[in-house]
Scaffold this motif. Sequence first.
Motif, PDB file in Angstrom:
ATOM      1  N   TRP A  16     -41.835  30.769  -3.823  1.00  0.00           N
ATOM      2  CA  TRP A  16     -42.892  30.319  -2.910  1.00  0.00           C
ATOM      3  C   TRP A  16     -42.946  28.799  -2.800  1.00  0.00           C
ATOM      4  O   TRP A  16     -43.317  28.270  -1.750  1.00  0.00           O
ATOM      5  CB  TRP A  16     -44.245  30.947  -3.185  1.00  0.00           C
ATOM      6  CG  TRP A  16     -45.013  30.622  -4.415  1.00  0.00           C
ATOM      7  CD1 TRP A  16     -45.151  31.396  -5.521  1.00  0.00           C
ATOM      8  CD2 TRP A  16     -45.843  29.475  -4.641  1.00  0.00           C
ATOM      9  NE1 TRP A  16     -45.978  30.799  -6.431  1.00  0.00           N
ATOM     10  CE2 TRP A  16     -46.428  29.612  -5.915  1.00  0.00           C
ATOM     11  CE3 TRP A  16     -46.145  28.348  -3.897  1.00  0.00           C
ATOM     12  CZ2 TRP A  16     -47.290  28.674  -6.459  1.00  0.00           C
ATOM     13  CZ3 TRP A  16     -47.001  27.396  -4.434  1.00  0.00           C
ATOM     14  CH2 TRP A  16     -47.561  27.567  -5.704  1.00  0.00           C
ATOM     15  N   GLY A  19     -40.424  28.254  -0.309  1.00  0.00           N
ATOM     16  CA  GLY A  19     -40.950  28.817   0.936  1.00  0.00           C
ATOM     17  C   GLY A  19     -41.903  27.883   1.653  1.00  0.00           C
ATOM     18  O   GLY A  19     -41.966  27.873   2.887  1.00  0.00           O
ATOM     19  N   LEU A  20     -42.643  27.094   0.897  1.00  0.00           N
ATOM     20  CA  LEU A  20     -43.573  26.144   1.525  1.00  0.00           C
ATOM     21  C   LEU A  20     -42.849  25.203   2.480  1.00  0.00           C
ATOM     22  O   LEU A  20     -43.372  24.844   3.533  1.00  0.00           O
ATOM     23  CB  LEU A  20     -44.310  25.332   0.460  1.00  0.00           C
ATOM     24  CG  LEU A  20     -45.389  26.062  -0.323  1.00  0.00           C
ATOM     25  CD1 LEU A  20     -45.887  25.191  -1.470  1.00  0.00           C
ATOM     26  CD2 LEU A  20     -46.528  26.471   0.578  1.00  0.00           C
ATOM     27  N   TYR A  22     -40.254  25.879   4.255  1.00  0.00           N
ATOM     28  CA  TYR A  22     -39.897  26.609   5.468  1.00  0.00           C
ATOM     29  C   TYR A  22     -41.100  26.955   6.347  1.00  0.00           C
ATOM     30  O   TYR A  22     -40.928  27.260   7.522  1.00  0.00           O
ATOM     31  CB  TYR A  22     -39.126  27.880   5.118  1.00  0.00           C
ATOM     32  CG  TYR A  22     -37.748  27.583   4.568  1.00  0.00           C
ATOM     33  CD1 TYR A  22     -36.718  27.175   5.408  1.00  0.00           C
ATOM     34  CD2 TYR A  22     -37.482  27.697   3.208  1.00  0.00           C
ATOM     35  CE1 TYR A  22     -35.453  26.894   4.901  1.00  0.00           C
ATOM     36  CE2 TYR A  22     -36.222  27.414   2.700  1.00  0.00           C
ATOM     37  CZ  TYR A  22     -35.215  27.018   3.551  1.00  0.00           C
ATOM     38  OH  TYR A  22     -33.968  26.735   3.054  1.00  0.00           O
ATOM     39  N   THR A  23     -42.317  26.913   5.794  1.00  0.00           N
ATOM     40  CA  THR A  23     -43.500  27.213   6.619  1.00  0.00           C
ATOM     41  C   THR A  23     -43.829  26.076   7.571  1.00  0.00           C
ATOM     42  O   THR A  23     -44.574  26.274   8.526  1.00  0.00           O
ATOM     43  CB  THR A  23     -44.749  27.483   5.753  1.00  0.00           C
ATOM     44  OG1 THR A  23     -45.175  26.277   5.117  1.00  0.00           O
ATOM     45  CG2 THR A  23     -44.519  28.597   4.743  1.00  0.00           C
ATOM     46  N   PRO A  31     -42.249  32.719   7.946  1.00  0.00           N
ATOM     47  CA  PRO A  31     -42.145  32.081   6.632  1.00  0.00           C
ATOM     48  C   PRO A  31     -43.503  31.963   5.925  1.00  0.00           C
ATOM     49  O   PRO A  31     -43.585  32.077   4.700  1.00  0.00           O
ATOM     50  CB  PRO A  31     -41.568  30.699   6.931  1.00  0.00           C
ATOM     51  CG  PRO A  31     -40.846  30.860   8.224  1.00  0.00           C
ATOM     52  CD  PRO A  31     -41.644  31.880   8.991  1.00  0.00           C
ATOM     53  N   THR A  32     -44.567  31.771   6.688  1.00  0.00           N
ATOM     54  CA  THR A  32     -45.903  31.672   6.093  1.00  0.00           C
ATOM     55  C   THR A  32     -46.306  33.000   5.459  1.00  0.00           C
ATOM     56  O   THR A  32     -46.773  33.029   4.311  1.00  0.00           O
ATOM     57  CB  THR A  32     -46.933  31.246   7.159  1.00  0.00           C
ATOM     58  OG1 THR A  32     -46.598  29.934   7.615  1.00  0.00           O
ATOM     59  CG2 THR A  32     -48.345  31.258   6.593  1.00  0.00           C
ATOM     60  N   THR A  35     -44.161  33.584   2.343  1.00  0.00           N
ATOM     61  CA  THR A  35     -44.550  32.679   1.260  1.00  0.00           C
ATOM     62  C   THR A  35     -45.857  33.122   0.616  1.00  0.00           C
ATOM     63  O   THR A  35     -45.972  33.166  -0.616  1.00  0.00           O
ATOM     64  CB  THR A  35     -44.655  31.234   1.786  1.00  0.00           C
ATOM     65  OG1 THR A  35     -43.362  30.838   2.270  1.00  0.00           O
ATOM     66  CG2 THR A  35     -45.108  30.272   0.706  1.00  0.00           C
TER      67      THR A  35
END
Length: 104
Positions: A16, A19-20, A22-23, A31-32, A35
């Motif tokens: 995650w 992932g942040l 990619y958001t 992605p949000t 994540t």
Amino acid sequence: MPWFYLIVAGLLETGWAIGLKYTEGFTRPLPTILTITVMAASIALLGIAVRDLPVGTAYAVWTGIGTVGAVILGMVLFGDPVHPLRLACLGLILAGIIGLKLAG
């Protein structure tokens, strides 16, 4: 079994954290959602692990795994700087995680 849950939770924390990026500030829906789902799973597994492990140890190991994973993936995926001092510091974090595991 609590150590297994904790390790998986730490790996998910790495996921995650990456992932942040990619958001793009939570402006990209898929992605949000992914994540936030991984965040929830990571925290849930941490919660299960702390039933049987000391909370300070579990939290330190969880964040340590997440930190080491995020730094390594940042280097690999995003071209973050690779410097001997950074690598030495990662080694110190890993030594701390191992030490906490050995201490109980």
